[in-house]
Design a protein around this motif. Structure first.
Motif, PDB file in Angstrom:
ATOM      1  N   GLY A 105      -8.712   8.996   1.041  1.00 51.63           N
ATOM      2  CA  GLY A 105      -9.125   9.712   2.239  1.00 51.63           C
ATOM      3  C   GLY A 105      -8.036   9.896   3.264  1.00 51.63           C
ATOM      4  N   SER A 106      -8.437  10.262   4.468  1.00 52.42           N
ATOM      5  CA  SER A 106      -7.477  10.630   5.511  1.00 52.42           C
ATOM      6  C   SER A 106      -7.408   9.636   6.659  1.00 52.42           C
ATOM      7  CB  SER A 106      -7.838  12.015   6.075  1.00 52.42           C
ATOM      8  OG  SER A 106      -9.165  12.013   6.581  1.00 52.42           O
ATOM      9  N   ASN A 107      -8.190   8.557   6.610  1.00 48.17           N
ATOM     10  CA  ASN A 107      -8.172   7.542   7.665  1.00 48.17           C
ATOM     11  C   ASN A 107      -7.744   6.183   7.122  1.00 48.17           C
ATOM     12  OD1 ASN A 107      -9.186   9.396   9.528  1.00 48.17           O
ATOM     13  ND2 ASN A 107     -11.310   8.810   9.143  1.00 48.17           N
ATOM     14  N   VAL A 108      -7.234   5.353   8.014  1.00 47.20           N
ATOM     15  CA  VAL A 108      -6.893   3.981   7.665  1.00 47.20           C
ATOM     16  C   VAL A 108      -8.184   3.213   7.356  1.00 47.20           C
ATOM     17  CG1 VAL A 108      -5.872   1.830   8.481  1.00 47.20           C
ATOM     18  CG2 VAL A 108      -4.826   4.024   9.106  1.00 47.20           C
TER      19      VAL A 108
ATOM     20  N   GLY B  66       0.781  -1.229   0.000  1.00 44.14           N
ATOM     21  CA  GLY B  66       0.000   0.000   0.000  1.00 44.14           C
ATOM     22  C   GLY B  66       0.809   1.272   0.000  1.00 44.14           C
ATOM     23  N   ALA B  67       2.135   1.176   0.153  1.00 39.26           N
ATOM     24  CA  ALA B  67       2.975   2.382   0.140  1.00 39.26           C
ATOM     25  C   ALA B  67       2.967   3.006  -1.254  1.00 39.26           C
ATOM     26  CB  ALA B  67       4.399   2.035   0.559  1.00 39.26           C
TER      27      ALA B  67
ATOM     28  N   ILE C   1      -7.740  -7.018   6.382  1.00 33.88           N
ATOM     29  CA  ILE C   1      -6.686  -6.517   5.524  1.00 33.88           C
ATOM     30  C   ILE C   1      -6.634  -5.004   5.638  1.00 33.88           C
ATOM     31  CG2 ILE C   1      -8.234  -6.517   3.504  1.00 33.88           C
ATOM     32  CD1 ILE C   1      -5.630  -7.167   1.859  1.00 33.88           C
ATOM     33  N   ILE C   2      -5.435  -4.480   5.777  1.00 32.57           N
ATOM     34  CA  ILE C   2      -5.245  -3.033   5.822  1.00 32.57           C
ATOM     35  C   ILE C   2      -5.254  -2.541   4.375  1.00 32.57           C
ATOM     36  CG2 ILE C   2      -3.808  -1.137   6.648  1.00 32.57           C
ATOM     37  CD1 ILE C   2      -4.809  -2.934   8.891  1.00 32.57           C
TER      38      ILE C   2
ATOM     39  N   PHE D 244      -0.011 -12.629   6.288  1.00 31.60           N
ATOM     40  CA  PHE D 244       0.792 -12.421   5.086  1.00 31.60           C
ATOM     41  C   PHE D 244       0.444 -11.041   4.541  1.00 31.60           C
ATOM     42  CE2 PHE D 244      -3.175 -14.170   3.546  1.00 31.60           C
ATOM     43  CZ  PHE D 244      -3.454 -13.437   2.391  1.00 31.60           C
ATOM     44  N   GLY D 245       1.391 -10.444   3.822  1.00 31.24           N
ATOM     45  CA  GLY D 245       1.121  -9.161   3.183  1.00 31.24           C
ATOM     46  C   GLY D 245       0.510  -8.158   4.141  1.00 31.24           C
TER      47      GLY D 245
END
Length: 247
Positions: free
Chosen positions: A147-150, A75-76, A167-168, A197-198
């Motif tokens: 957006g601005s939140n996780v 996600g980076a 999952i994030i 994982f991941g």
């Protein structure tokens, strides 16, 4: 006219200064691409994103190797630009890491949508495509696309109610999620989730919800707690939730 030696060093530095400033904060590497029928990403991948990893950021995504960081790099966001002054877009596209991938000394194996954005125009992009592998430089940049939140999602491997995997999906800014804990209201304690994982974290014998989350980010030992319950007691596979947590 021949310059005196005392003027040569300052002149060389003056000529090099724009180039040094241009590359400040960038890391040199190489990039290649993989093909899908529509140029987007792939629904499979080591991060566990599924279809989200295919279309996020308009499909401008990549598998990464050294930037993988054991899955924390999922996600980076990175600005990637190639180095051919005649063919390359000086600004470069923003690419999202959605998979693990290693090639010939490459840090990025990009979707075709992302790779073609390296070119300064469509003709240049097609020329770069013929090369297959190009020299690039990159730097990490803030993620701003969702957006601005996780954001989190209940992963498809979950089995209600005892086995919960999340999952994030998205982390704003430039930090990685390195730890996830879930609050057990029955025992009044925080319980650690395991990085399966991941970007997927899981827990066996999950507490009964609804419940809060807290996250630990790279560069800090502190935990950031959600102000209210994030996951409901009747959670369902595939449901997505705004954690309310800023990175």
């Amino acid at each position: 006219m021949e310059l005196h030696s005392k003027y040569q060093v300052p002149l060389v530095l003056l000529l090099l200064l724009p180039a040094l400033c241009l590359s400040q904060g960038y890391t040199s590497s190489r990039a290649t691409y993989y093909s899908t029928s529509d140029g987007y990403g792939t629904p499979t991948g080591a991060c566990g994103y599924g279809d989200y990893g295919r279309t996020v950021n308009y499909g401008m995504v990549a598998g990464v190797s050294g930037l993988w960081r054991g899955g924390a790099g999922c996600g980076a966001c990175y600005e990637v630009r190639c180095k051919d002054s005649k063919l390359c877009n000086q600004n470069g596209p923003t690419i999202v890491a959605t998979d693990f991938g290693a090639g010939d000394r490459t840090d990025f194996i990009m979707s075709l949508n992302g790779f073609l954005k390296l070119g300064r125009d469509s003709s240049a992009s097609q020329e770069l495509k013929k090369y297959g592998v190009v020299d690039v430089e990159y730097k990490r940049v803030p993620c701003t696309h969702d957006g601005s939140n996780v954001l989190i999602k209940i992963h498809e491997s979950s089995k209600y109610p005892d086995y919960l995997a999340i999952i994030i999906l998205y982390v704003p800014g430039m930090k990685d999620v390195v730890g996830v804990e879930i609050y057990d209201d029955y025992s009044k304690e925080w319980r650690a989730m395991r990085r399966a994982f991941g970007a997927v974290f899981d827990i066996v014998n999950a507490p009964r919800g609804p419940f809060k989350l807290r996250l630990q980010f790279s560069g800090s030992k502190d935990w950031v707690e959600s102000s209210k319950s994030v996951i409901p007691g009747d959670w369902k596979i595939g449901a997505s939730y705004d954690s309310g947590i800023h990175a």
